[in-house]
Design a protein around this motif. Sequence first.
Motif, PDB file in Angstrom:
ATOM      1  N   TYR A   1       0.973  -1.048  -0.669  1.00 33.55           N
ATOM      2  CA  TYR A   1       0.061  -0.121  -0.224  1.00 33.55           C
ATOM      3  C   TYR A   1       1.281   0.772   0.508  1.00 33.55           C
ATOM      4  N   ALA A   2       2.180   1.249   0.759  1.00 38.87           N
ATOM      5  CA  ALA A   2       2.806   2.721   0.217  1.00 38.87           C
ATOM      6  C   ALA A   2       3.215   2.938  -1.084  1.00 38.87           C
ATOM      7  N   LEU A   3       3.471   1.733  -1.772  1.00 38.76           N
ATOM      8  CA  LEU A   3       3.967   2.063  -3.489  1.00 38.76           C
ATOM      9  C   LEU A   3       2.633   1.776  -4.051  1.00 38.76           C
ATOM     10  N   LEU A   4       1.738   1.745  -3.252  1.00 35.40           N
ATOM     11  CA  LEU A   4      -0.115   1.488  -4.418  1.00 35.40           C
ATOM     12  C   LEU A   4      -0.060   3.573  -4.104  1.00 35.40           C
ATOM     13  N   VAL A   5       0.066   3.700  -3.314  1.00 34.90           N
ATOM     14  CA  VAL A   5      -0.718   4.876  -2.616  1.00 34.90           C
ATOM     15  C   VAL A   5       0.641   5.953  -3.026  1.00 34.90           C
ATOM     16  N   SER A   6       2.360   5.713  -3.443  1.00 34.40           N
ATOM     17  CA  SER A   6       2.524   6.575  -3.868  1.00 34.40           C
ATOM     18  C   SER A   6       2.807   6.571  -5.492  1.00 34.40           C
TER      19      SER A   6
ATOM     20  N   GLY B   1       0.450   4.413  -7.433  1.00 34.09           N
ATOM     21  CA  GLY B   1      -0.838   3.761  -8.517  1.00 34.09           C
ATOM     22  C   GLY B   1      -0.284   2.263  -8.823  1.00 34.09           C
ATOM     23  N   PRO B   2      -1.786   1.920  -9.456  1.00 35.00           N
ATOM     24  CA  PRO B   2      -1.267   0.095  -9.625  1.00 35.00           C
ATOM     25  C   PRO B   2      -0.066  -0.098 -10.030  1.00 35.00           C
ATOM     26  N   SER B   3       0.609  -0.945 -10.349  1.00 34.97           N
ATOM     27  CA  SER B   3       1.489  -1.808 -10.881  1.00 34.97           C
ATOM     28  C   SER B   3       2.099  -2.719 -10.677  1.00 34.97           C
ATOM     29  N   PRO B   4       2.986  -3.277 -11.723  1.00 32.50           N
ATOM     30  CA  PRO B   4       3.772  -5.241 -10.912  1.00 32.50           C
ATOM     31  C   PRO B   4       4.424  -4.564  -9.796  1.00 32.50           C
ATOM     32  N   ARG B   5       5.245  -3.303 -10.049  1.00 31.40           N
ATOM     33  CA  ARG B   5       5.923  -2.980  -8.643  1.00 31.40           C
ATOM     34  C   ARG B   5       5.338  -2.955  -6.740  1.00 31.40           C
TER      35      ARG B   5
ATOM     36  N   ASP C   1      -3.136  -2.464 -16.350  1.00 30.29           N
ATOM     37  CA  ASP C   1      -4.123  -2.378 -17.470  1.00 30.29           C
ATOM     38  C   ASP C   1      -3.537  -2.939 -18.643  1.00 30.29           C
ATOM     39  N   GLY C   2      -3.996  -3.368 -19.783  1.00 28.39           N
ATOM     40  CA  GLY C   2      -3.200  -4.008 -20.961  1.00 28.39           C
ATOM     41  C   GLY C   2      -3.187  -5.382 -20.274  1.00 28.39           C
ATOM     42  N   ALA C   3      -2.078  -6.151 -20.930  1.00 25.75           N
ATOM     43  CA  ALA C   3      -1.804  -7.645 -20.680  1.00 25.75           C
ATOM     44  C   ALA C   3      -0.874  -7.746 -19.409  1.00 25.75           C
ATOM     45  N   GLN C   4      -0.914  -6.684 -18.678  1.00 28.08           N
ATOM     46  CA  GLN C   4       0.208  -7.086 -17.209  1.00 28.08           C
ATOM     47  C   GLN C   4      -1.412  -7.549 -16.041  1.00 28.08           C
ATOM     48  N   GLY C   5      -2.968  -6.852 -16.735  1.00 32.16           N
ATOM     49  CA  GLY C   5      -4.043  -7.130 -15.765  1.00 32.16           C
ATOM     50  C   GLY C   5      -3.960  -8.612 -15.822  1.00 32.16           C
TER      51      GLY C   5
END
Length: 366
Positions: free
Chosen positions: A131-136, A138-142, A190-194
């Motif tokens: 959630y720390a990375l999610l807030v800073s 946004g949604p990403s593979p990281r 988004d995209g193929a990552q989803g």
Amino acid sequence: MTATVTVEDADEQFQRPPAEVRHAEELAALRAADGDPRPPGWQLSLRSARRFIVGDEQAGVSRKFVGNVSLVERALVTLATNRGLMLVGEPGTAKSLLSELIAAAVSGTSSLTVQGGAATTEDQIKYSWNYALLVSEGPSPRSLVAAPMLRGMAEGRIVRFEEITRCPLEVQDCLLSLLSDRVIAIPELDGAQGMVFARQGFNVIATANTRDRGVNEMSAALKRRFNFETVFPIPDFDTELALVEAEATALLLQSGVKAAPRQDVLEVLVGTFRELRGTAGHGERMSTVMSTAEAVSVAHAVGVRGWFLRGEAGSAADVVASLAGTAAKDSPEDLARLRRFLEQDVARRKGGQWQALHDARHLLAD
């Protein structure tokens, strides 16, 4: 932070290393000599995987699962298809051990495990977020935190789901699309990552105790996605005795006990367990589980008690003292059943250790 378990440090650091570490040399030898065809994504062929689990003396492979060989074969065949494998049976019949051994043989790792329970959530099965990375960011593979099911699909490995019927129904049913479509949708990406599609080698082994299956009965739709195999208790006295002796000896060595368990004491212990769970065909059956796993636990306690209190291997009196905690788990009536067994049935048995067991019956009241 997840520690990496290696063969070199397993004996010193861990009470029970995973199967792929305990038997790393055998797995490596089997892979090197394996010339049979392998299902896609498997690290061993079906023949070598079976040999790893049930043993092969000529090849120097130890027997790790004491049970029906045809059960092991059917389980491996199921996993080579797109059907999940459901292992059911009484508690203590080595369902979890079998699933661990199969996962180690097929995928090289048994660590992708979901432990079912009332508090298990879908996040613990599929994925969650940092959630720390999610807030800073946004949604990403990281910021995605992969749970065992997502990792198993992405890496093409076996996922173990222990005690699946202890999970709420809505949590169980999150497996429906995973087992049917072999894909996990991540709508936040988004995209193929989803979309994470299952690679070859992915499948699921689930376990459930027959005594607990009514806790949260599986839906018919989920049942259709599994092949069910029942793991039965060991029917043969000598086989069970040998297993209890081997497992108890290994546990006692880990506990610092230098005296090996006495054969005559183990014979009385295993005989008592078989009587009280009804395997011997007579006597009062306990409502609590008197499994082989429980017998190993009691044999371990007997050896620890005898060695650290008196400097010896343990006696029939220690069996009685250790049985009280096993018998009183589910019902107060079980303690009374055990007392009647010691007072009446054991009194008619011949042998010094059976007599010692009868003489020590008063220890149940302490």
